[in-house]
Motif scaffolding. Sequence first.
Motif, PDB file in Angstrom:
ATOM      1  N   ARG A  43      15.835  -2.114  45.498  1.00 47.00           N
ATOM      2  CA  ARG A  43      15.935  -2.156  44.040  1.00 47.00           C
ATOM      3  C   ARG A  43      15.867  -3.594  43.552  1.00 47.00           C
ATOM      4  N   LYS A  44      15.085  -3.832  42.533  1.00 50.58           N
ATOM      5  CA  LYS A  44      14.773  -5.196  42.113  1.00 50.58           C
ATOM      6  C   LYS A  44      16.009  -5.969  41.660  1.00 50.58           C
ATOM      7  N   ASP A  45      16.920  -5.323  40.971  1.00 48.73           N
ATOM      8  CA  ASP A  45      18.093  -6.069  40.479  1.00 48.73           C
ATOM      9  C   ASP A  45      18.974  -6.544  41.627  1.00 48.73           C
ATOM     10  N   ASP A 102      17.238  -9.742  42.633  1.00 47.29           N
ATOM     11  CA  ASP A 102      17.418 -10.779  41.607  1.00 47.29           C
ATOM     12  C   ASP A 102      18.837 -11.341  41.601  1.00 47.29           C
ATOM     13  N   SER A 103      19.823 -10.491  41.864  1.00 49.72           N
ATOM     14  CA  SER A 103      21.223 -10.932  41.817  1.00 49.72           C
ATOM     15  C   SER A 103      21.660 -11.653  43.089  1.00 49.72           C
ATOM     16  N   GLY A 104      20.831 -11.559  44.144  1.00 47.73           N
ATOM     17  CA  GLY A 104      21.195 -12.153  45.422  1.00 47.73           C
ATOM     18  C   GLY A 104      22.009 -11.233  46.312  1.00 47.73           C
TER      19      GLY A 104
END
Length: 352
Positions: free
Chosen positions: A126-128, A131-133
Amino acid sequence: MRKAIARLKARTVSALLAVMLTAGLPVAAFAADAVRIGYTKNAGDAALYIADARGYFKAENIDVALVYFDSGARMVAPLGTSELDVGTLPGSAGLFNAASRQINNRIVADRSRSAPGYLYQTLMIRKDLIDSGRFKGYPDLKGLKMAVAAPGISILSVVNEAMKKGGRAYADVEIVFGGFPQQVAGFRNKTIDAAIMIEPFATGIVASGDAVRFISTEDFYPGDQFTFLVYGERFATARTDVAKRFMRAYVRGIRDFNDAIDNGRWAANARGEEVLAIIAKYLELKPEQIKASYPHACDPDGDINLDSMRKDLAFFRQIGEVTSKDIKVEDIVDLSFVHAAVRELGPYKPAN
């Protein structure tokens, strides 16, 4: 005696058909043999679509009917009862368990597999989470909700290999089951974190921005044998001549499919465009949608990666999905049909 007479009749009809087809004579006088094929309506069935669209089955006097299933694992039982003649299935515990109960469905040829440079089957995140690490690499699979298409299939073994790559155990990831369309919705709704996904679903979910293609499964499970062409026992034993003719048509479809691929992508030529159009028609999509996705690998001679199957069987035993200690990969594989077809058709000569 009756079986011997039936075999003689089948050989005679087959020989006459071959002569008539070679001479360009009509064969309508012979009723076509009906063959029911279970399929899951994805790009992995490309060789079947090609063989049907280009008349290879008709040239063998076979009338095929495609029967939709939402999961290949659901085809095991109808193959065993002859409701289906042929199926396109993933490796599964069900195939081994059926064989241990004397339901002798047979894996007869390749359908799809991984290979270097191919991105058909990928580990999606999942992309988030990227992005959040939260997710940086394989070790971060621990604690995630991982979606796979169905229980008891070989993708579970693929998940196990991914976990081992990160120094984690299979039990460290939460498995949830859902078909590929449900996985797409799951990424969008944030109800799943990861998935082992195939095309064209993977490309679609990347385009929507809901998930990231982390890596091809070839990176952590090289040579994975995804799916197979499977014959029901009665089709293989009681309709052997039809099964042989079916395989000739199928191998021609496999070879056309391979000719439409260039280094793991669709070939940018007429062969590629023609095959894309065929696949798009059967999937009810636009050719551009298929072209944007990645093709799978498939052996042009239909051979199977038996080592991959052995690895999956060992994993099924590890998690208790297969309890028989005696069943072997060789008990459910019969490559005599595809080897005979290759001998008759001759060596594969790539068009590219």
